[in-house]
Motif scaffolding. Structure first.
Motif, PDB file in Angstrom:
ATOM      1  N   THR A  41       9.308  -8.268  15.579  1.00  0.00           N
ATOM      2  CA  THR A  41      10.041  -8.876  14.468  1.00  0.00           C
ATOM      3  C   THR A  41       9.238  -8.965  13.177  1.00  0.00           C
ATOM      4  O   THR A  41       9.828  -9.113  12.108  1.00  0.00           O
ATOM      5  N   ASP A  42       7.923  -8.894  13.241  1.00  0.00           N
ATOM      6  CA  ASP A  42       7.107  -9.012  12.037  1.00  0.00           C
ATOM      7  C   ASP A  42       5.727  -8.416  12.317  1.00  0.00           C
ATOM      8  O   ASP A  42       5.333  -8.255  13.475  1.00  0.00           O
ATOM      9  N   PHE A  43       4.999  -8.113  11.240  1.00  0.00           N
ATOM     10  CA  PHE A  43       3.652  -7.570  11.391  1.00  0.00           C
ATOM     11  C   PHE A  43       2.787  -8.052  10.241  1.00  0.00           C
ATOM     12  O   PHE A  43       3.279  -8.407   9.162  1.00  0.00           O
ATOM     13  N   LYS A  44       1.468  -8.048  10.450  1.00  0.00           N
ATOM     14  CA  LYS A  44       0.493  -8.416   9.427  1.00  0.00           C
ATOM     15  C   LYS A  44      -0.783  -7.612   9.660  1.00  0.00           C
ATOM     16  O   LYS A  44      -1.094  -7.254  10.800  1.00  0.00           O
ATOM     17  N   TRP A  45      -1.504  -7.341   8.568  1.00  0.00           N
ATOM     18  CA  TRP A  45      -2.825  -6.730   8.631  1.00  0.00           C
ATOM     19  C   TRP A  45      -3.840  -7.831   8.381  1.00  0.00           C
ATOM     20  O   TRP A  45      -3.941  -8.347   7.260  1.00  0.00           O
TER      21      TRP A  45
ATOM     22  N   GLY B 227       5.216   1.349  14.698  1.00  0.00           N
ATOM     23  CA  GLY B 227       5.338   1.421  13.245  1.00  0.00           C
ATOM     24  C   GLY B 227       6.016   2.657  12.719  1.00  0.00           C
ATOM     25  O   GLY B 227       5.953   2.911  11.509  1.00  0.00           O
ATOM     26  N   GLY B 228       6.653   3.448  13.546  1.00  0.00           N
ATOM     27  CA  GLY B 228       7.337   4.636  13.060  1.00  0.00           C
ATOM     28  C   GLY B 228       6.394   5.809  12.870  1.00  0.00           C
ATOM     29  O   GLY B 228       5.232   5.777  13.262  1.00  0.00           O
ATOM     30  N   ILE B 229       6.912   6.834  12.223  1.00  0.00           N
ATOM     31  CA  ILE B 229       6.163   8.082  12.055  1.00  0.00           C
ATOM     32  C   ILE B 229       5.517   8.188  10.679  1.00  0.00           C
ATOM     33  O   ILE B 229       4.907   9.215  10.360  1.00  0.00           O
ATOM     34  N   ASN B 230       5.633   7.153   9.862  1.00  0.00           N
ATOM     35  CA  ASN B 230       5.077   7.220   8.504  1.00  0.00           C
ATOM     36  C   ASN B 230       3.650   6.693   8.438  1.00  0.00           C
ATOM     37  O   ASN B 230       3.194   6.272   7.376  1.00  0.00           O
ATOM     38  N   MET B 231       2.947   6.675   9.545  1.00  0.00           N
ATOM     39  CA  MET B 231       1.553   6.261   9.569  1.00  0.00           C
ATOM     40  C   MET B 231       0.694   7.449   9.999  1.00  0.00           C
ATOM     41  O   MET B 231       0.982   8.090  11.008  1.00  0.00           O
ATOM     42  N   ASN B 232      -0.345   7.713   9.224  1.00  0.00           N
ATOM     43  CA  ASN B 232      -1.303   8.769   9.571  1.00  0.00           C
ATOM     44  C   ASN B 232      -2.408   8.121  10.398  1.00  0.00           C
ATOM     45  O   ASN B 232      -3.305   7.471   9.862  1.00  0.00           O
TER      46      ASN B 232
ATOM     47  N   TYR C 148      -6.733  -5.418  11.122  1.00  0.00           N
ATOM     48  CA  TYR C 148      -6.091  -5.033  12.376  1.00  0.00           C
ATOM     49  C   TYR C 148      -4.594  -5.339  12.300  1.00  0.00           C
ATOM     50  O   TYR C 148      -4.183  -6.330  11.690  1.00  0.00           O
ATOM     51  N   LEU C 149      -3.813  -4.479  12.932  1.00  0.00           N
ATOM     52  CA  LEU C 149      -2.362  -4.663  12.964  1.00  0.00           C
ATOM     53  C   LEU C 149      -2.004  -5.663  14.059  1.00  0.00           C
ATOM     54  O   LEU C 149      -2.313  -5.454  15.237  1.00  0.00           O
ATOM     55  N   LEU C 150      -1.346  -6.754  13.651  1.00  0.00           N
ATOM     56  CA  LEU C 150      -0.891  -7.782  14.577  1.00  0.00           C
ATOM     57  C   LEU C 150       0.626  -7.883  14.443  1.00  0.00           C
ATOM     58  O   LEU C 150       1.152  -7.898  13.318  1.00  0.00           O
ATOM     59  N   VAL C 151       1.337  -7.941  15.566  1.00  0.00           N
ATOM     60  CA  VAL C 151       2.799  -7.964  15.549  1.00  0.00           C
ATOM     61  C   VAL C 151       3.289  -9.243  16.223  1.00  0.00           C
ATOM     62  O   VAL C 151       2.584  -9.853  17.026  1.00  0.00           O
ATOM     63  N   ARG C 152       4.505  -9.614  15.871  1.00  0.00           N
ATOM     64  CA  ARG C 152       5.132 -10.804  16.474  1.00  0.00           C
ATOM     65  C   ARG C 152       6.271 -10.368  17.383  1.00  0.00           C
ATOM     66  O   ARG C 152       7.156  -9.610  16.974  1.00  0.00           O
TER      67      ARG C 152
ATOM     68  N   ARG D 146      -0.223 -10.311   3.142  1.00  0.00           N
ATOM     69  CA  ARG D 146      -0.897  -9.883   4.362  1.00  0.00           C
ATOM     70  C   ARG D 146      -0.210  -8.701   5.040  1.00  0.00           C
ATOM     71  O   ARG D 146      -0.672  -8.257   6.083  1.00  0.00           O
ATOM     72  N   THR D 147       0.860  -8.215   4.479  1.00  0.00           N
ATOM     73  CA  THR D 147       1.478  -6.998   5.003  1.00  0.00           C
ATOM     74  C   THR D 147       0.958  -5.756   4.294  1.00  0.00           C
ATOM     75  O   THR D 147       1.333  -4.638   4.648  1.00  0.00           O
ATOM     76  N   SER D 148       0.097  -5.943   3.298  1.00  0.00           N
ATOM     77  CA  SER D 148      -0.434  -4.822   2.526  1.00  0.00           C
ATOM     78  C   SER D 148      -1.779  -4.384   3.085  1.00  0.00           C
ATOM     79  O   SER D 148      -2.595  -5.213   3.505  1.00  0.00           O
ATOM     80  N   LEU D 149      -2.000  -3.077   3.055  1.00  0.00           N
ATOM     81  CA  LEU D 149      -3.295  -2.531   3.447  1.00  0.00           C
ATOM     82  C   LEU D 149      -4.294  -2.538   2.300  1.00  0.00           C
ATOM     83  O   LEU D 149      -5.474  -2.274   2.514  1.00  0.00           O
ATOM     84  N   ASN D 150      -3.822  -2.857   1.097  1.00  0.00           N
ATOM     85  CA  ASN D 150      -4.684  -2.867  -0.084  1.00  0.00           C
ATOM     86  C   ASN D 150      -5.220  -4.274  -0.326  1.00  0.00           C
ATOM     87  O   ASN D 150      -5.107  -4.836  -1.422  1.00  0.00           O
ATOM     88  N   ARG D 151      -5.791  -4.858   0.690  1.00  0.00           N
ATOM     89  CA  ARG D 151      -6.385  -6.191   0.593  1.00  0.00           C
ATOM     90  C   ARG D 151      -7.646  -6.236   1.461  1.00  0.00           C
ATOM     91  O   ARG D 151      -7.815  -5.416   2.361  1.00  0.00           O
TER      92      ARG D 151
END
Length: 339
Positions: A310-314, A243-248, A208-212, A196-201
């Motif tokens: 501390t954690d994230f899921k798509w 999520g940092g700068i590595n997201m377009n 949607y991005l959900l964070v803990r 569930r951390t992958s966008l290829n699903r």
């Protein structure tokens, strides 16, 4: 000298004595109205006004982020749609079988010979939608519930198998045969591994991005506004700090799509006094205004973030419902796409 005094002086007789008896009633009323009026004595029973120094109650305003990945594939077919499409394919084949093959190919021509060879190998024209024999039983035109023939994956594999079987069988033709290009499956490796951390699903759904947070609660990314910061600037800052700068990514609109409001209990440590514009405020809750955004490429990196998640899921809409609080879900569910 006021108007009353001038009128009284004009009424003084030539002998120098005031003619008080000759003043008319209207002049008397005019003179009394122009005279200064003494202020009444203060009433001792009215308590003095005391300025309230207690801080006013207010809500903490935060910006929330609905960062989503749109669907990549078309939606999955409903079982009724699959059965209906299978019925249409079978009906089309049945109507086509009414024509003799000589309608398409003259006798003893290369096309007729190739047709006979393929029929001998296939035994039926529409192998991918089931065997058909018009002289015995025909088709069961209505697909049964769960019939494998109505599944697109089954039909696709049958078409590929048919393409391999009915090709040229000579040694020269086999050497020239090129491999078939097969489409990829709708089910990815991330789906099989339930990553569930992958966008290829869930390629046919919106993720949607959900964070803990540090307290273990799952939410959409959010942060308090800094000073007079607009919501648009706060949302753009939130995407980088989450999520940092590595997201377009890009912001869909400049206005919020909804909000969440919560009033904290009196024992909640978040209740505290703050000073804003020289005024003391007592924060009793929070109001989160959500901004919609899209991710085009990249991946979230919490290590590069600064908000301490501390954690994230798509997750899809149904998966989010199982992760967040019920009260939180009732406020955000109408902001999420059903597909």
């Amino acid at each position: 000298m006021n108007a009353g005094q001038r009128s009284a002086r004009q009424l003084v007789s030539r002998s120098g004595r005031p003619a008080t008896s000759s003043i008319c009633e209207s002049c008397r009323r005019f003179a009394s109205a122009a005279a200064p009026v003494e202020a009444p004595a203060p009433d001792a029973t009215i308590p003095p006004v005391v300025k309230d120094t207690a801080p006013q109650e207010a809500y903490q305003v935060s910006a929330g982020l609905l960062l989503s990945r749109p669907p990549v594939l078309t939606r999955d077919l409903h079982p009724f749609e699959k059965a209906f499409y299978l019925y249409q394919r079978r009906l089309n084949e049945r109507l086509a079988l009414g024509f003799t093959r000589y309608f398409y190919y003259p006798k003893n021509t290369p096309g007729d010979i190739e047709w006979k060879r393929k029929i001998k190998l296939r035994k039926t024209i529409p192998r991918e939608i089931g065997n058909y024999n018009a002289y015995i039983n025909g088709w069961n035109d209505e697909a049964l519930t769960g019939a494998k023939e109505s599944e697109p994956d089954y039909q696709r594999e049958a078409i590929f198998k048919d393409a391999d079987d009915v090709g040229m069988t000579g040694p020269e033709e086999l050497n020239k045969k090129e491999p078939l290009e097969k489409p990829q499956s709708r089910l990815t490796e991330a789906d099989k591994l339930e990553d569930r951390t992958s966008l290829n699903r869930k390629l046919s759904r919106t993720l949607y991005l959900l964070v803990r947070e540090r307290n273990g609660e799952w939410k959409f990314p959010q942060d308090q506004l800094k000073g007079k910061e607009p919501l648009q600037w706060a949302a753009e800052r939130l995407m980088v700090q989450t999520g940092g700068i590595n997201m377009n990514t890009w912001l869909v609109a400049n206005h919020p799509v909804g909000h969440f409001e919560e009033t904290w209990s009196p024992k909640n440590p978040k209740r505290q006094e703050v000073e804003q514009n020289g005024q003391k405020l007592q924060q009793i809750g929070e109001r989160v205004f959500f901004m919609r955004a899209r991710i085009m490429a990249g991946q979230a990196d919490l290590a590069a973030g600064t908000l301490g998640f501390t954690d994230f899921k798509w997750l899809t809409k149904e998966e989010i419902e199982k992760k967040v609080r019920e009260y939180y879900w009732r406020s955000v569910r109408n902001m999420l796409a059903s597909r």
